[in-house]
Design a protein around this motif. Structure first.
Motif, PDB file in Angstrom:
ATOM      1  N   THR A  52      -1.920  11.177  11.684  1.00  0.00           N
ATOM      2  CA  THR A  52      -1.822  10.867  10.249  1.00  0.00           C
ATOM      3  C   THR A  52      -1.330  12.072   9.473  1.00  0.00           C
ATOM      4  O   THR A  52      -0.424  11.965   8.635  1.00  0.00           O
ATOM      5  CB  THR A  52      -3.192  10.411   9.705  1.00  0.00           C
ATOM      6  N   MET A  90       0.847  -1.169   0.000  1.00  0.00           N
ATOM      7  CA  MET A  90       0.000   0.000   0.000  1.00  0.00           C
ATOM      8  C   MET A  90       0.896   1.236   0.000  1.00  0.00           C
ATOM      9  O   MET A  90       1.855   1.303   0.757  1.00  0.00           O
ATOM     10  CB  MET A  90      -0.911  -0.017   1.238  1.00  0.00           C
ATOM     11  N   VAL A 137       2.182   0.106   5.274  1.00  0.00           N
ATOM     12  CA  VAL A 137       3.177   1.103   4.870  1.00  0.00           C
ATOM     13  C   VAL A 137       4.425   0.952   5.722  1.00  0.00           C
ATOM     14  O   VAL A 137       5.540   1.044   5.242  1.00  0.00           O
ATOM     15  CB  VAL A 137       2.603   2.539   4.996  1.00  0.00           C
ATOM     16  N   LEU A 194       1.903   5.181   0.691  1.00  0.00           N
ATOM     17  CA  LEU A 194       1.673   6.088   1.805  1.00  0.00           C
ATOM     18  C   LEU A 194       0.430   6.940   1.553  1.00  0.00           C
ATOM     19  O   LEU A 194      -0.389   7.144   2.456  1.00  0.00           O
ATOM     20  CB  LEU A 194       2.906   6.972   2.035  1.00  0.00           C
ATOM     21  N   LEU A 237      -6.854   5.979   6.338  1.00  0.00           N
ATOM     22  CA  LEU A 237      -6.898   6.419   7.736  1.00  0.00           C
ATOM     23  C   LEU A 237      -7.828   7.612   7.912  1.00  0.00           C
ATOM     24  O   LEU A 237      -8.620   7.657   8.857  1.00  0.00           O
ATOM     25  CB  LEU A 237      -5.494   6.766   8.233  1.00  0.00           C
ATOM     26  N   PRO A 288      -3.666   0.037   7.342  1.00  0.00           N
ATOM     27  CA  PRO A 288      -2.968   1.054   6.534  1.00  0.00           C
ATOM     28  C   PRO A 288      -1.626   1.458   7.126  1.00  0.00           C
ATOM     29  O   PRO A 288      -0.695   1.802   6.393  1.00  0.00           O
ATOM     30  CB  PRO A 288      -3.933   2.245   6.534  1.00  0.00           C
ATOM     31  N   VAL A 289      -1.497   1.398   8.433  1.00  0.00           N
ATOM     32  CA  VAL A 289      -0.235   1.747   9.082  1.00  0.00           C
ATOM     33  C   VAL A 289       0.776   0.625   8.885  1.00  0.00           C
ATOM     34  O   VAL A 289       1.919   0.856   8.494  1.00  0.00           O
ATOM     35  CB  VAL A 289      -0.460   2.029  10.586  1.00  0.00           C
ATOM     36  N   THR A 304      -2.247   6.224  -0.222  1.00  0.00           N
ATOM     37  CA  THR A 304      -3.445   5.392  -0.042  1.00  0.00           C
ATOM     38  C   THR A 304      -3.693   5.143   1.439  1.00  0.00           C
ATOM     39  O   THR A 304      -4.829   5.217   1.911  1.00  0.00           O
ATOM     40  CB  THR A 304      -3.298   4.056  -0.795  1.00  0.00           C
ATOM     41  N   SER A 305      -2.636   4.862   2.159  1.00  0.00           N
ATOM     42  CA  SER A 305      -2.748   4.633   3.591  1.00  0.00           C
ATOM     43  C   SER A 305      -3.337   5.856   4.293  1.00  0.00           C
ATOM     44  O   SER A 305      -4.233   5.738   5.137  1.00  0.00           O
ATOM     45  CB  SER A 305      -1.374   4.294   4.170  1.00  0.00           C
TER      46      SER A 305
END
Length: 147
Positions: free
Chosen positions: A81, A1, A137, A3, A10, A133-134, A5-6
């Motif tokens: 974020t 994924m 990445v 950054l 988030l 998502p974290v 998109t992450s």
């Protein structure tokens, strides 16, 4: 994924959590939303039998506290974020992962103790929204640094 998109995932999770918390707060004083609160209580304590409702002053107080904490959590994740994770994913992950687990683990244990096992299932959905998502990445960044 990626950054980007992450960050999008988030932020979307934060917006969804905020809307959910606001609906819970509205349920404290607007009858149509009260049905939403009762639905949430009932589904957390499967089976859906209409037995669980938010009616007493204490239940309403704890729902207000819960919704406020959800808003604060969403705001926390949004700020981390935006101001940390987007610039330094490793540092952002070091902040967010323990914070998300600090919510998930006691909430899950407490839900099981309260007989609301399905709340653990619902929380696991939110856990995925905030952790995947974290992690997706963060892991490649660790691997690249090791190489």
């Amino acid at each position: 994924m990626t950054l980007e998109t992450s960050i999008r995932v988030l932020r979307s999770a934060c917006i969804g959590t905020t809307l959910y918390a606001i609906a819970l707060i509205f349920g404290l004083f607007l009858p149509p939303f009260a049905a939403f609160n009762n639905f949430f209580a009932d589904i957390a304590h499967l089976p859906m039998d209409g037995e669980q409702t938010i009616e007493t002053p204490t239940e309403r107080l704890f729902l207000a506290i819960f919704a406020g904490l959800m808003l604060g959590f969403a705001g926390f994740v949004w700020q981390i974020t935006t101001h940390v994770f987007s610039k330094n994913p490793n540092l952002g992950a070091k902040i967010m992962i323990p914070a998300v687990l600090a919510w998930y683990i006691p909430d899950g244990i407490g839900s099981l103790i309260a007989g609301a096992w399905f709340n653990v299932v619902m929380n696991t959905f939110f856990l995925g929204l905030f952790l995947l998502p974290v992690i997706l990445v963060h892991k490649p960044a660790q691997s690249a640094r090791a190489a």
